[in-house]
Write an enzyme that holds these catalytic residues in place. Structure first.
Site, PDB file in Angstrom:
ATOM      1  N   LEU A  56      -5.240 -11.059 -14.481  1.00 20.41           N
ATOM      2  CA  LEU A  56      -5.498 -10.178 -13.349  1.00 20.41           C
ATOM      3  C   LEU A  56      -6.794  -9.396 -13.495  1.00 20.41           C
ATOM      4  CD1 LEU A  56      -1.893  -8.650 -13.031  1.00 20.41           C
ATOM      5  CD2 LEU A  56      -2.754 -10.813 -12.099  1.00 20.41           C
ATOM      6  N   TYR A 107     -19.484 -11.061  -5.046  1.00 24.74           N
ATOM      7  CA  TYR A 107     -18.103 -10.943  -5.525  1.00 24.74           C
ATOM      8  C   TYR A 107     -17.328 -12.227  -5.268  1.00 24.74           C
ATOM      9  CZ  TYR A 107     -13.158  -9.712  -5.551  1.00 24.74           C
ATOM     10  OH  TYR A 107     -11.805  -9.702  -5.784  1.00 24.74           O
ATOM     11  N   ASN A 137      -5.989  -8.648   1.393  1.00 24.29           N
ATOM     12  CA  ASN A 137      -6.073  -7.223   1.072  1.00 24.29           C
ATOM     13  C   ASN A 137      -4.709  -6.703   0.612  1.00 24.29           C
ATOM     14  OD1 ASN A 137      -8.924  -6.507   2.204  1.00 24.29           O
ATOM     15  ND2 ASN A 137      -7.934  -7.674   3.828  1.00 24.29           N
ATOM     16  N   HIS A 286      28.833  31.197  11.996  1.00 25.49           N
ATOM     17  CA  HIS A 286      29.613  32.251  11.370  1.00 25.49           C
ATOM     18  C   HIS A 286      31.100  32.060  11.696  1.00 25.49           C
ATOM     19  CE1 HIS A 286      25.820  34.064  10.476  1.00 25.49           C
ATOM     20  NE2 HIS A 286      25.538  34.335  11.745  1.00 25.49           N
TER      21      HIS A 286
END
Length: 378
Positions: A56, A107, A137, A286
């Site tokens: 990786l 890249y 992505n 209450h």
């Protein structure tokens, strides 16, 4: 399953961190990690023991493209295949690549070269358990803003009230969720004898969304703390994005305040709203206080006493037939409130009554579907 020795390169990266944690949760898996700070001798030692190699390691944003892409994405792949040739071992190899291999960018070209090195090694050594994943992505927890993913950047900035810069709002991107990537990678450990044909693989499902819609979705998450409106989590992309968004919150800003509406009867707090599942709120009353005495035509509700003792009475507005339910916080019980029944909730205990409510629609003051009518005495 027998004990499996796993090597992860790039374990400090986004995908590597998620994979490492997931593998730690598995039984009979021993994990070694290799980073750029370690020696080639250590790499050889790890490869000599590994049954599965998750390659990786890589870089996608650099200062010097001519040097760092070669070092980060090409050279390490050459070193790994060279060592495996030398020691004559064939562990399963899973390499993360990118869909950008076809973009003709520095890249993309470096990732393509790394793919070619691995494919050549597999062909020359007749190694049929090499899996190259061209990932789109990837988004999810532990990604680095302004580096790994636009989702990470949007989540980080928006959660902190910072602006996001969108050059082309209509640009559509394809996303894949980190948990789906990790699930696919883990499956390679369970399939130790599965052959790879072809070399290139994909992770599914993937999701397409424009940058404009992505930002709008994350702004919805941000606004939830004010309007309490939950997104539709039945949509798998929305569900994954919301989980991702929460992971980018400032750790010291997890808690947020809700509005408490008080009167002589007690208090009421709205918790969550949704166009898809309605509304959840909680009230306190209450001793002796009676709430309700109204009915609905379409709206339905569920009452659940959390603390105290209550008498919930319902009367059919056509037949006038009355039913009552005495419920306490000591027993988990829900009382359904159908349409066409006027109903009341009375605190018959000696302490505060706390009740959790669900309604199938968000309250609309212009169309409340609420009509006053007292429940008669039985």
């Amino acid at each position: 399953m027998k004990n499996v020795n796993v090597l992860i390169t790039g374990a400090n990266g986004f995908i590597g961190k998620n994979l490492y944690v997931a593998l730690e949760e598995m039984k009979n898996v021993s994990i070694k990690t290799y980073t750029r700070d370690q020696t080639i001798k250590e790499l050889e030692q790890f490869l000599n023991q590994a049954d599965v190699v998750f390659h990786l390691a890589g870089v996608n944003r650099v200062k010097d493209e001519d040097i760092e892409f070669v070092e980060g994405n090409i050279n390490l792949t050459e070193k790994i295949t060279g060592i495996l040739r030398k020691i004559d071992r064939k562990p399963i190899i899973v390499m993360s690549s990118s869909i950008q291999v076809t973009n003709n960018t520095p890249y993309g070209e470096s990732k393509k070269k790394a793919e070619e090195i691995l494919e050549k090694y597999a062909q020359e050594t007749n190694h049929n358990q090499v899996f190259i994943y061209r990932l789109t992505n990837v988004f999810g927890k532990w990604g680095k803003p302004n580096y790994n993913s636009v989702v990470a950047t949007f989540c980080y900035n928006i959660s902190r009230g910072l602006d996001v810069d969108i050059h082309d709002p209509l640009n559509e991107i394809e996303l894949v969720y980190i948990d789906d990537v990790i699930k696919e990678f883990k499956n390679r450990i369970y399939c130790l004898k599965e052959k790879s044909k072809p070399f290139i693989h994909q992770v599914t499902p993937t999701y397409k969304i424009t940058l404009k819609k992505l930002a709008a979705q994350i702004y919805e998450f941000y606004n939830l703390r004010k309007n309490l409106i939950m997104p539709d989590l039945s949509n798998p992309l929305t569900k994954a994005l919301y989980s991702t968004y929460l992971s980018y919150l400032d750790q010291y800003q997890f808690a947020y305040n809700l509005e408490i509406k008080k009167d002589l009867r007690g208090s009421l707090v709205e918790l969550l709203k949704s166009d898809h599942f309605g509304q959840i709120f909680i009230s306190t009353s209450h001793p002796g206080v009676i709430r309700g005495n109204h009915y609905h035509h379409t709206k339905v509700e569920k009452f659940c006493v959390i603390k105290g003792k209550a008498n919930i009475k319902l009367q059919n507005i056509i037949s006038d037939e009355i039913s009552s339910y005495v419920v306490t916080g000591d027993k988990a019980q829900i009382v359904d409130i159908p349409p066409g029944y006027t109903h009341s909730l009375e605190n018959i205990g000696e302490s505060e009554l706390i009740v959790l409510f669900w309604a199938n629609e968000i309250f609309d003051k212009d169309r409340p579907d609420t009509y006053f009518r007292e429940v008669e005495n039985e």
